[in-house]
Motif scaffolding. Sequence first.
Motif, PDB file in Angstrom:
ATOM      1  N   GLY A 356      -2.660   5.891 -14.991  1.00 43.71           N
ATOM      2  CA  GLY A 356      -2.310   4.897 -13.699  1.00 43.71           C
ATOM      3  C   GLY A 356      -1.359   3.828 -14.407  1.00 43.71           C
ATOM      4  N   GLU A 357      -1.115   3.771 -15.542  1.00 41.88           N
ATOM      5  CA  GLU A 357       0.027   2.688 -16.109  1.00 41.88           C
ATOM      6  C   GLU A 357       1.242   3.161 -15.798  1.00 41.88           C
ATOM      7  OE1 GLU A 357       1.743   1.977 -20.593  1.00 41.88           O
ATOM      8  OE2 GLU A 357      -0.291   2.704 -20.678  1.00 41.88           O
ATOM      9  N   GLU A 358       1.588   4.657 -15.722  1.00 39.40           N
ATOM     10  CA  GLU A 358       2.890   4.959 -15.154  1.00 39.40           C
ATOM     11  C   GLU A 358       3.194   4.824 -13.749  1.00 39.40           C
ATOM     12  OE1 GLU A 358       0.280   8.483 -14.105  1.00 39.40           O
ATOM     13  OE2 GLU A 358       0.155   7.034 -15.688  1.00 39.40           O
ATOM     14  N   ILE A 359       2.189   4.201 -13.033  1.00 38.07           N
ATOM     15  CA  ILE A 359       2.532   3.730 -11.460  1.00 38.07           C
ATOM     16  C   ILE A 359       2.279   2.254 -11.087  1.00 38.07           C
ATOM     17  CG2 ILE A 359       2.125   6.223 -10.406  1.00 38.07           C
ATOM     18  CD1 ILE A 359      -0.643   5.160  -9.570  1.00 38.07           C
ATOM     19  N   GLY A 360       1.862   1.662 -12.355  1.00 32.24           N
ATOM     20  CA  GLY A 360       1.581   0.419 -12.375  1.00 32.24           C
ATOM     21  C   GLY A 360       0.294  -0.208 -11.796  1.00 32.24           C
ATOM     22  N   MET A 361      -0.809   0.382 -12.173  1.00 27.57           N
ATOM     23  CA  MET A 361      -2.159   0.296 -11.522  1.00 27.57           C
ATOM     24  C   MET A 361      -2.439  -1.271 -12.093  1.00 27.57           C
ATOM     25  SD  MET A 361      -4.431   3.626 -11.225  1.00 27.57           S
ATOM     26  CE  MET A 361      -5.899   2.829 -10.960  1.00 27.57           C
ATOM     27  N   THR A 362      -3.407  -1.747 -11.451  1.00 25.47           N
ATOM     28  CA  THR A 362      -3.643  -3.157 -11.976  1.00 25.47           C
ATOM     29  C   THR A 362      -5.034  -3.454 -12.024  1.00 25.47           C
ATOM     30  OG1 THR A 362      -3.886  -4.245  -9.694  1.00 25.47           O
ATOM     31  CG2 THR A 362      -1.848  -4.218 -10.306  1.00 25.47           C
ATOM     32  N   ASN A 363      -5.492  -4.544 -12.445  1.00 29.18           N
ATOM     33  CA  ASN A 363      -6.949  -4.923 -12.513  1.00 29.18           C
ATOM     34  C   ASN A 363      -7.218  -4.968 -11.386  1.00 29.18           C
ATOM     35  OD1 ASN A 363      -6.861  -5.281 -15.362  1.00 29.18           O
ATOM     36  ND2 ASN A 363      -6.841  -7.372 -15.551  1.00 29.18           N
ATOM     37  N   VAL A 364      -8.624  -5.040 -11.281  1.00 31.34           N
ATOM     38  CA  VAL A 364      -9.332  -5.041  -9.760  1.00 31.34           C
ATOM     39  C   VAL A 364     -10.358  -6.501 -10.018  1.00 31.34           C
ATOM     40  CG1 VAL A 364     -11.362  -3.845 -10.474  1.00 31.34           C
ATOM     41  CG2 VAL A 364     -10.570  -3.795  -8.340  1.00 31.34           C
ATOM     42  N   ASN A 432      -5.900  -1.884  -3.782  1.00 36.62           N
ATOM     43  CA  ASN A 432      -4.522  -2.034  -3.488  1.00 36.62           C
ATOM     44  C   ASN A 432      -3.722  -0.785  -3.331  1.00 36.62           C
ATOM     45  OD1 ASN A 432      -4.327  -1.419  -6.230  1.00 36.62           O
ATOM     46  ND2 ASN A 432      -3.626  -3.469  -6.948  1.00 36.62           N
ATOM     47  N   TYR A 433      -4.962   0.281  -3.512  1.00 29.49           N
ATOM     48  CA  TYR A 433      -4.200   1.809  -3.435  1.00 29.49           C
ATOM     49  C   TYR A 433      -3.282   2.266  -2.305  1.00 29.49           C
ATOM     50  CZ  TYR A 433      -7.498   3.336   0.088  1.00 29.49           C
ATOM     51  OH  TYR A 433      -8.124   3.734   1.167  1.00 29.49           O
ATOM     52  N   PRO A 434      -3.372   1.672  -1.154  1.00 34.03           N
ATOM     53  CA  PRO A 434      -2.346   1.982  -0.020  1.00 34.03           C
ATOM     54  C   PRO A 434      -0.986   2.066  -0.588  1.00 34.03           C
ATOM     55  CG  PRO A 434      -4.225   0.940   0.856  1.00 34.03           C
ATOM     56  CD  PRO A 434      -4.517   0.709  -0.577  1.00 34.03           C
ATOM     57  N   GLU A 435      -0.698   0.771  -1.314  1.00 33.66           N
ATOM     58  CA  GLU A 435       0.579   0.467  -1.703  1.00 33.66           C
ATOM     59  C   GLU A 435       0.835   1.286  -3.069  1.00 33.66           C
ATOM     60  OE1 GLU A 435      -1.348  -2.224  -0.982  1.00 33.66           O
ATOM     61  OE2 GLU A 435      -1.088  -1.611   1.071  1.00 33.66           O
ATOM     62  N   ILE A 436      -0.062   1.154  -4.040  1.00 35.40           N
ATOM     63  CA  ILE A 436       0.058   1.588  -5.417  1.00 35.40           C
ATOM     64  C   ILE A 436      -0.564   3.000  -5.551  1.00 35.40           C
ATOM     65  CG2 ILE A 436      -0.407   1.175  -8.095  1.00 35.40           C
ATOM     66  CD1 ILE A 436      -0.488  -1.863  -6.875  1.00 35.40           C
ATOM     67  N   ASN A 437       0.134   4.013  -5.538  1.00 29.19           N
ATOM     68  CA  ASN A 437      -0.416   5.458  -5.840  1.00 29.19           C
ATOM     69  C   ASN A 437       0.770   6.227  -6.231  1.00 29.19           C
ATOM     70  OD1 ASN A 437       0.964   6.682  -3.060  1.00 29.19           O
ATOM     71  ND2 ASN A 437      -0.031   5.085  -2.187  1.00 29.19           N
ATOM     72  N   VAL A 438       0.440   7.355  -6.626  1.00 27.66           N
ATOM     73  CA  VAL A 438       1.279   8.546  -7.091  1.00 27.66           C
ATOM     74  C   VAL A 438       2.258   9.083  -6.127  1.00 27.66           C
ATOM     75  CG1 VAL A 438       1.375  10.902  -7.869  1.00 27.66           C
ATOM     76  CG2 VAL A 438      -0.261   9.078  -8.940  1.00 27.66           C
ATOM     77  N   ASN A 446      13.215   4.695  -7.825  1.00 27.56           N
ATOM     78  CA  ASN A 446      13.241   3.496  -8.692  1.00 27.56           C
ATOM     79  C   ASN A 446      12.057   3.045  -9.052  1.00 27.56           C
ATOM     80  OD1 ASN A 446      16.070   3.113  -8.847  1.00 27.56           O
ATOM     81  ND2 ASN A 446      16.038   2.306  -6.528  1.00 27.56           N
ATOM     82  N   SER A 447      11.126   4.004  -8.983  1.00 24.63           N
ATOM     83  CA  SER A 447       9.668   3.627  -9.245  1.00 24.63           C
ATOM     84  C   SER A 447       9.379   3.596 -10.752  1.00 24.63           C
ATOM     85  CB  SER A 447       8.507   4.662  -8.785  1.00 24.63           C
ATOM     86  OG  SER A 447       8.561   5.817  -9.352  1.00 24.63           O
ATOM     87  N   ILE A 448       8.223   2.859 -10.941  1.00 21.72           N
ATOM     88  CA  ILE A 448       7.870   2.773 -12.421  1.00 21.72           C
ATOM     89  C   ILE A 448       7.612   4.300 -13.142  1.00 21.72           C
ATOM     90  CG2 ILE A 448       5.933   1.726 -13.916  1.00 21.72           C
ATOM     91  CD1 ILE A 448       5.347  -0.062 -11.497  1.00 21.72           C
ATOM     92  N   PHE A 449       7.286   5.222 -12.342  1.00 23.90           N
ATOM     93  CA  PHE A 449       6.802   6.605 -12.672  1.00 23.90           C
ATOM     94  C   PHE A 449       8.245   7.285 -13.199  1.00 23.90           C
ATOM     95  CE2 PHE A 449       7.535  10.991 -12.291  1.00 23.90           C
ATOM     96  CZ  PHE A 449       6.328  11.502 -12.904  1.00 23.90           C
ATOM     97  N   TYR A 450       8.990   7.195 -12.718  1.00 21.59           N
ATOM     98  CA  TYR A 450      10.402   7.532 -13.186  1.00 21.59           C
ATOM     99  C   TYR A 450      11.315   6.642 -14.355  1.00 21.59           C
ATOM    100  CZ  TYR A 450      10.320  10.739  -9.040  1.00 21.59           C
ATOM    101  OH  TYR A 450       9.921  11.677  -8.389  1.00 21.59           O
ATOM    102  N   HIS A 451      10.564   5.615 -14.491  1.00 19.60           N
ATOM    103  CA  HIS A 451      11.126   4.781 -15.405  1.00 19.60           C
ATOM    104  C   HIS A 451      10.471   5.201 -16.909  1.00 19.60           C
ATOM    105  CE1 HIS A 451      12.980   1.021 -17.156  1.00 19.60           C
ATOM    106  NE2 HIS A 451      11.910   0.732 -18.024  1.00 19.60           N
ATOM    107  N   TYR A 452       9.123   5.386 -16.770  1.00 21.43           N
ATOM    108  CA  TYR A 452       8.270   5.923 -17.808  1.00 21.43           C
ATOM    109  C   TYR A 452       9.116   7.431 -17.998  1.00 21.43           C
ATOM    110  CZ  TYR A 452       4.596   2.852 -18.468  1.00 21.43           C
ATOM    111  OH  TYR A 452       3.859   1.811 -18.996  1.00 21.43           O
ATOM    112  N   GLN A 453       9.159   8.384 -17.230  1.00 23.58           N
ATOM    113  CA  GLN A 453       9.882   9.519 -17.299  1.00 23.58           C
ATOM    114  C   GLN A 453      11.195   9.696 -18.030  1.00 23.58           C
ATOM    115  OE1 GLN A 453      11.801  11.794 -14.027  1.00 23.58           O
ATOM    116  NE2 GLN A 453      10.223  13.171 -14.199  1.00 23.58           N
ATOM    117  N   LYS A 454      11.856   8.663 -17.781  1.00 28.54           N
ATOM    118  CA  LYS A 454      13.114   8.380 -18.543  1.00 28.54           C
ATOM    119  C   LYS A 454      12.960   7.900 -20.040  1.00 28.54           C
ATOM    120  CE  LYS A 454      17.842   6.611 -18.047  1.00 28.54           C
ATOM    121  NZ  LYS A 454      18.827   6.149 -17.242  1.00 28.54           N
TER     122      LYS A 454
END
Length: 547
Positions: A356-364, A432-438, A446-454
């Motif tokens: 979940g770090e790679e999509i910017g999941m947050t504390n609850v 917040n899952y409706p906005e933050i998900n795979v 431009n998502s966090i995922f592709y930043h990690y991939q790079k």
Amino acid sequence: MKMTPKWWHDAVVYQIYPRSFCDSNNDGMGDLQGIISKLDYLKALGVNVIWLSPVYRSPMDDNGYDISDYQDIAAEFGSMEDMLQLLADAKQRDIRIIMDLVVNHTSDEHLWFTEARKSKDNPYRDYYIWRQPKEDGSVPDDQGSVFGGGAWEWDDNTGEYYFHLFSKRQPDLNWENPKVQEEVHKMMNWWIDRGIGGFRLDVIDLIGKEIDKKITGNGPRLHPLLQEMNRATFGDKDLLTVGETWDATPEMAKLYSDPARNEFSMVFQFEHISLTWKHGDKWNPIALDLPEFKRVLTKWQIELADEGWNSLFWNNHDLPRAVSKFGDDKQYRVESAKMLATTLHMMKGTPYVYQGEEIGMTNVAFDSIDDYRDIETLNFYKERTENGVAPETMLAAVHENSRDNGRTPMQWSNTDNAGFSTSQPWLQVNPNYPEINVDAALEDQNSIFYHYQKLIKLRKSLPVIVYGTFEPVFEEHEQVFGYVRSDEQHRLFVLNNFTASNVTVAVPESLQTAQAECIIFNYESHQQLSNTVTLKPYESFAVLFSA
């Protein structure tokens, strides 16, 4: 000193907390088939190692870190056939699995302990640590449990106390007993024979304890025990081994991870993590002191430059979400998550990505303590509130540092329960899952995922990231963390703004060159190096140029 290259030097590890990753049979609990179904996702991310939190048979008093059978799989996660399929399917994708191994203690339902408590002369009695009560019938001493309360638990059947550094249902093994060592080594070899890629060894610095001297971590017997483990199991195999060592200093880390000493590949140290705990108390959180944070990270980079190896991480199953702890999980969530990723992945060591770090999941922030499941959180909430801490104060600390922050179900989609399960999950999903998900991350280039991939691709293509020297820049700056990595071919200048303000810095003259290539950045356009650079909130970039 030239390091002998190892496959794990340029590897990137992805930690999976199985019960929260993906539920294939819709019982509300993640499982092995769920992990198998997501291997192509992990392959696309680029990781080549999975650290699998415990899936062994367990009564789940501590979510699997209380093992009742090391050579069987917990029914809620699947079967041994599922485990072997995971190993095989991951191997087809060039992904290795490292098993999370807990050998400081077992579950109180492990055969060794159920036998040990039958009588004082049972053959398994000395597999654990027992003491008689004091003359007045009280506990042998005042040592405390990590989970709150005392570390001694009374056993009615045999009239003695047993020792537990964690839950009373997690009795500590007696590593002074050679039979315990032999049993553990035999079990480790059993797993190695099944094709695993290594071990993450939970609280391994505790196995050299001397109870009667009240020495728990880093006891005098620790390193001889680890060297014997190395000889008896993984030492002649090409495996990744990482020890969890909460109190390690750089000098200690060299003892563990210097190849000449034949212990581990690397260790997890937590000095940077505990800087936000007042007087070492996680339930008394304080703001991050960036200059001190940088000093700690720099110290580890420099001290382990030629001896040993660093593990690089911001979060795991025991810690809050990185973007909530060190970034800004609201207005600048995407920018700060990318900045944290760049800061970490451009350093020397093996990076660990927590699910979940790679999509910017947050504390609850659950409204009620009743919504939490973590034994540590529940124990300390009860203990502190009973001793006068206001419930709202304690709940605020839980919101910041509870282990359940990292354990909410993985957010796959905007469908019910974040696509984790069609049933009610064992722990509520983050709202917040409706906005933050795979799904959303994969659709946004431009998502966090592709930043990690790079970042992962860059590590595998640029030796300067893997083996280059580390030199801090702007060491005392209150807002910016900068450093330079260098080898014979390249220099890499990495600059990161840790704040929500614009920051202007003067670029060192040696780094002002027109030949520089900006290889990664977290805003729409990248910086050009000149005399000065003005960084936007949480802006981050890395510039590569010839040495």
